[in-house]
Design an enzyme around this catalytic site. Structure first.
Site, PDB file in Angstrom:
ATOM      1  N   GLU A 133     -17.848  23.025   9.070  1.00 51.69           N
ATOM      2  CA  GLU A 133     -16.604  22.884   9.820  1.00 51.69           C
ATOM      3  C   GLU A 133     -16.861  22.630  11.311  1.00 51.69           C
ATOM      4  OE1 GLU A 133     -13.077  23.423   8.642  1.00 51.69           O
ATOM      5  OE2 GLU A 133     -14.184  22.720   6.892  1.00 51.69           O
ATOM      6  N   GLU A 185     -11.097  20.874  16.528  1.00 45.95           N
ATOM      7  CA  GLU A 185     -11.221  19.746  15.613  1.00 45.95           C
ATOM      8  C   GLU A 185     -11.241  18.441  16.402  1.00 45.95           C
ATOM      9  OE1 GLU A 185      -8.513  17.659  12.087  1.00 45.95           O
ATOM     10  OE2 GLU A 185      -7.915  19.569  13.000  1.00 45.95           O
TER      11      GLU A 185
END
Length: 273
Positions: free
Chosen positions: A134, A143
């Site tokens: 991730e 992100e």
């Protein structure tokens, strides 16, 4: 982690209030001393409130199955070995630290302590495999391109109203996303997830606690019950399954296999979703 999870949260919590008349809504687990606070933020008695995922009060949670030494498994060499795979100028360097992780697990006494010692090592390997994937080996706090994606689920806006000035993109070790996940994480950990999601990207301890909250709330029970590593891939990013992104699935499995090898344990079955 991009796919909406637990779409029946509201329905389940609502039905529970019908079944137990003495239940009252608790926004911050401020229940009466004889009542437990459930994972949905309601006060009451019985397994629905005091059992699995109880957040406060006289919880009847099972004790950890073993006395696994989590700090002894997650050594500095292991942790820094992950960090070393990221670029030296990564934003996450210095933000994600082993010391912060060890402080965060104090609030999650069942993390890595279910089943045998080997089971504990497998769970820890699974958690860090997903975290590695991730965050790009602890490189990313936010992100990539996240703010432009927002992740406000309007179908849940009545219970989890989105702040139009905030983005619910992936942040932290598990890249938690969506308005409802921020809201539930904040309710459990004591921050305003809907109005201050940025704290997951600015506070080191909150960031790791949020990742551990997501793991324990969504993936832990599936993993320790024997559904395998593959089931946790579906929980964290279901779009990768069903041939959605086989490369990402393979990467997660590779990390998990490597970490199990470092810990000296077999991976177990059901590696892929």
């Amino acid at each position: 982690m991009k796919i909406p999870i637990l779409t029946l949260l509201f329905t389940t919590g609502f039905l529970a209030t019908l079944l137990l008349p003495e239940t009252v809504l608790s926004q911050n687990c401020n229940c009466a001393p004889n009542l437990c606070c459930s994972k949905y933020g309601y006060c009451g008695k019985g397994d629905a409130y005091c059992g699995k995922d109880c957040r406060g009060g006289p919880c009847s949670l099972p004790a950890p199955n073993n006395n696994a030494n989590v700090p002894g498994i997650v050594t500095l060499a292991f942790f820094n070995g992950i960090v070393a795979k990221s670029a030296g100028n990564c934003q996450g360097r210095g933000f994600y630290t082993r010391d912060t992780f060890l402080k965060a697990i104090n609030d999650f006494p069942r993390f890595g302590r279910s089943g045998s010692i080997d089971d504990s090592k497998r769970e820890i390997a699974a958690f860090f495999a997903h975290v590695t994937h991730e965050t790009g080996s602890f490189c990313y706090i936010n992100e990539i391109g996240g703010p432009s994606k927002n992740y406000c689920d309007n179908s849940k806006a009545q219970k989890y109203p989105c702040n139009p000035n905030k983005s619910y993109h992936g942040r932290g070790p598990m890249q938690i996303s969506w308005n409802y996940n921020y809201a539930e994480a904040g309710k459990s950990l004591g921050f305003d997830g809907l109005n201050n999601p940025d704290i997951v990207a600015t506070n080191q301890l909150v960031s790791f606690k949020t990742a551990l909250w997501f793991w324990m709330d969504k993936a832990h029970w599936d993993f320790v019950s024997g559904k395998g590593f593959g089931a946790t891939i579906g929980v964290i990013n279901g779009v990768e399954c069903d041939d959605g992104n086989p490369g990402a699935v393979s990467a997660r499995v590779t990390y998990y296999t490597d970490y199990c090898k470092q810990f000296g344990v077999a991976t177990g079955d059901k590696l892929s979703c």
